[in-house]
Design a protein around this motif. Structure first.
Motif, PDB file in Angstrom:
ATOM      1  N   ASP A  40     -37.448 -81.471   4.423  1.00 55.70           N
ATOM      2  CA  ASP A  40     -38.190 -82.738   4.475  1.00 55.70           C
ATOM      3  C   ASP A  40     -39.431 -82.576   5.357  1.00 55.70           C
ATOM      4  N   PHE A  58     -43.834 -82.033  -2.957  1.00 62.27           N
ATOM      5  CA  PHE A  58     -44.289 -83.308  -2.392  1.00 62.27           C
ATOM      6  C   PHE A  58     -45.809 -83.412  -2.437  1.00 62.27           C
ATOM      7  N   VAL A 165     -42.832 -90.322   0.000  1.00 60.14           N
ATOM      8  CA  VAL A 165     -41.431 -90.217  -0.405  1.00 60.14           C
ATOM      9  C   VAL A 165     -40.959 -91.580  -0.891  1.00 60.14           C
ATOM     10  N   SER A 169     -34.630 -91.936  -2.074  1.00 59.53           N
ATOM     11  CA  SER A 169     -34.230 -90.552  -1.801  1.00 59.53           C
ATOM     12  C   SER A 169     -34.647 -90.047  -0.425  1.00 59.53           C
ATOM     13  N   ASN A 173     -33.695 -86.126   1.564  1.00 61.94           N
ATOM     14  CA  ASN A 173     -34.700 -85.103   1.284  1.00 61.94           C
ATOM     15  C   ASN A 173     -34.491 -83.812   2.074  1.00 61.94           C
ATOM     16  N   PRO A 177     -34.732 -82.303  -1.743  1.00 69.41           N
ATOM     17  CA  PRO A 177     -36.051 -82.948  -1.728  1.00 69.41           C
ATOM     18  C   PRO A 177     -36.464 -83.469  -3.100  1.00 69.41           C
ATOM     19  N   GLY A 179     -39.757 -85.244  -4.836  1.00 67.02           N
ATOM     20  CA  GLY A 179     -41.142 -85.658  -4.715  1.00 67.02           C
ATOM     21  C   GLY A 179     -41.737 -85.992  -6.062  1.00 67.02           C
TER      22      GLY A 179
END
Length: 492
Positions: A40, A58, A165, A169, A173, A177, A179
C-alpha cells in the motif's frame, strides 16, 4: 518434387511461427533488490512499495513523468483560481478499479481526506497539509481548496503517497492492492516475487506486457548470473559493482542515469555528543567523499554538499564547505571537549551503498578518534528503530523521494533537527509559485543545512539500469521512486 515442396513449406511455416513467437513475447521478469514490507503506497515510507506499484497498479490525479514533469493521470485536466487556492479537477470517466467498482470524484475525496486525517498513517502526510477542503462537484469533477497557495501542489499529487484508492478496498491494499492502473495484482510469493498481470478493463492506453514478475534478488552477487542466464531480463536499479561483468556484452544495455536519492550519513541531532555543532562539523570534515563514492557506488555517485539533486535547477555546489581535512576534524573535536574521541553506533540497512559505505566511513571516523560499532539491520528493523523510534546514533540511507528538502523542517523527523530560520524558509517556499523565487529559497535552505552540518552529505545515488537490449520503455532516470513498466515492450 512434391516432397521437397512440403519440406520447404514446413520449414517456412516453422520459421514464421518461431519469428512470431519471438515478436509476440509479452512477459517480463524484472529484478528488484528489496522486498516491500507491504503493498500500500499510501501507508508506508519504503521506496520498494512504489518501485512495484507506482503507475503500474495505482494512479493519482497527476503523475510524475520520466523527466520529472507533472502529467495528467486520473485527472484529464484542471483549472486553478486566480488566487492560486482552488483547484478544480476534471476526471476521466468510465474508469474502474480492478475489483470492478467504479472510480469517481467520491474516491478522490475519500483518498485525500484519508491521507490528511488526524489518524492518517500516510508516510508523507505533510504533502496534504495545505488542503483546506475537498468537495465533490459531480461524479467527474472534484474541487480542492487550499489554505494558501502552494507552488508544488500538482507535483505533490503525483507522489506514490497520493494515489487514489477506493473505500471498498483501502483497508486490504497492504496484502491485495486494488488500483485503477494498466496492471492488476496477481500474486505475492513472500520472499520471492510479486506478479502483476495486464488489466483487461484499463481506461487508458493498454500495457504492452501481459505479465510482469518483480523478482526479489537481494544479493548483488546473484544479480549478474540471473541476468546472464536469462532468468531475469531487467534490473532497473542494478548494483554498480556488477557493471564490469556486463559492460561490452551486446545482449544487454547498461544505462547510467540520475536519481533523487540524496545519500546521507544521517545523524541524531538531539543525542549527545551529536547535539554539538562542532561534533557534526568534525564528522563532515572527516568524510572523504571520493573514497566513499568509489567504494559504495563504483565511482558513479555525484558528490553533494547539501540536500538537493545536482540535476535540479536550484542545486548549488556546497561540497567545498567541508573538504576532507583530518586535522580540522580533530581540532573541532578538541574544542568540543572530546579530544580523546568517543564511541558511537552506525546502523546500516541492507543496500550495498550503505553496507559498503559504512565500512569506509567507520574507517575514516576512526582516524579522527570516533570509534563506530557497525550494526547491520534489515529494512523492517531500520524503519522501526531508526526512522520511527529514532533509536540510533548514525545511519546511512538514500532519501529517494523527489524534492524533499522540507523533511528537515518536520518536528518529529528522525534527524531530530530543528532550526526556526530553516523552517521559515520552507514555510515561504511552500506558498511561493514563482519559479525564480522558489529557486532562491531552495538555495537558502541548502546553505542553512550545510552550515548546520545536519547530516554528512555524501553523494547522489546513481541509477544504474541493466536490461535485455531488446527491451524498450524502461526509465533511464529516476525522478521518483518507481519502476514504471506501462510503456515497456519487447522489440525484434
Amino acid at each position: 518434387m512434391t516432397l521437397w515442396k512440403s519440406v520447404l513449406a514446413a520449414a517456412v511455416l516453422a520459421l514464421a511461427s518461431g519469428s512470431a513467437a519471438l515478436a509476440a513475447r509479452t512477459d517480463l521478469v524484472l529484478g528488484i533488490p528489496l522486498e516491500p514490507p507491504h503493498l500500500d503506497p499510501t501507508a508506508g515510507a519504503a521506496a520498494a512499495i512504489d518501485e512495484v506499484l507506482y503507475a503500474n497498479v495505482f494512479e493519482g490525479l497527476t503523475r510524475i513523468g520520466p523527466n520529472g514533469e507533472v502529467l495528467p493521470d486520473l485527472a484529464e485536466s484542471w483549472t486553478i483560481s486566480d488566487d492560486g487556492k482552488v483547484y478544480t479537477f476534471k476526471l476521466h470517466t468510465g474508469v474502474k478499479f480492478h475489483d470492478g467498482t467504479d472510480f469517481d470524484a467520491n474516491d478522490v475525496k475519500f483518498s485525500l481526506d484519508r491521507a490528511r486525517a488526524p489518524d492518517s498513517v500516510n508516510a508523507q502526510k505533510g504533502l496534504f497539509a495545505a488542503i483546506d477542503s475537498v468537495d465533490v462537484v459531480d461524479p467527474a469533477t472534484v474541487k480542492v481548496t487550499l489554505k494558501n497557495p502552494q507552488g508544488s501542489f500538482l507535483y505533490n499529487l503525483g507522489w506514490g503517497d497520493a494515489v487514489i484508492v477506493a473505500p471498498e478496498s483501502a483497508d486490504t491494499n497492504k496484502e491485495k492492492p486494488i488500483g485503477t492502473g494498466p496492471f492488476k495484482f496477481q500474486n505475492w510469493a513472500k520472499g520471492s516475487s510479486i506478479t502483476l498481470v495486464k488489466s483487461d478493463n484499463y481506461w487508458g492506453q493498454p500495457a504492452y506486457l501481459d505479465k510482469a514478475e518483480f523478482r526479489i534478488v537481494p544479493d548483488a552477487a546473484a544479480a549478474v548470473p540471473a541476468l546472464l542466464s536469462g532468468d531475469v531480463q531487467a534490473f532497473p536499479f542494478f548494483q554498480p559493482d556488477g557493471v564490469a561483468q556486463i559492460e561490452g556484452d551486446p545482449r544487454f544495455k547498461v544505462v547510467v542515469g540520475s536519481t533523487e536519492g540524496e545519500t546521507l550519513l544521517s545523524i541524531n541531532n538531539k543525542k549527545p555528543p551529536f547535539d554539538q555543532l562542532k561534533v557534526r562539523q568534525a564528522i563532515s570534515y572527516a568524510l572523504d567523499r571520493k573514497a566513499i563514492i568509489d567504494g559504495a557506488s563504483n565511482g558513479l555517485g555525484v558528490p553533494i554538499g547539501s540536500h538537493q539533486s545536482p540535476a535540479s535547477k536550484a542545486y548549488i555546489d556546497l561540497t567545498g564547505e567541508y573538504p576532507h581535512d583530518v586535522a580540522k576534524a580533530k581540532e573541532l573535536l578538541k574544542e568540543a571537549g572530546l579530544e580523546n574521541g568517543f564511541k558511537a553506533t552506525l546502523k546500516l540497512p541492507p543496500p550495498s551503498y550503505a553496507r559498503l559505505g559504512g565500512e569506509i566511513i567507520a574507517s575514516e571516523l576512526r582516524e579522527v578518534g570516533i570509534d563506530l560499532e557497525i550494526i547491520p539491520v534489515e529494512w523492517a528493523q531500520w524503519l522501526d528503530q531508526v526512522f520511527t523510534k529514532k533509536d540510533y546514533d548514525l545511519t546511512i540511507v538514500s532519501h529517494t523521494e523527489p524534492n524533499d528538502i522540507a523533511i528537515y523542517s518536520r518536528p518529529d523527523y528522525y534527524f531530530n533537527y530543528q532550526n526556526p530560520k530553516f523552517n521559515e524558509v520552507i514555510k515561504e517556499l511552500d506558498v511561493t509559485s514563482d519559479e525564480a523565487k522558489r529557486i532562491e529559497l531552495l538555495k537558502q535552505a541548502q546553505k542553512i543545512l550545510a552550515d548546520d552540518a545536519v547530516v554528512g552529505f555524501l553523494f547522489e545515488l546513481p541509477k544504474v539500469g541493466v536490461w535485455d537490449a531488446k527491451l524498450s520503455g524502461l526509465w533511464e532516470n529516476a525522478p521518483i521512486q518507481a519502476n514504471d513498466i506501462t510503456k515497456v515492450k519487447w522489440n525484434d
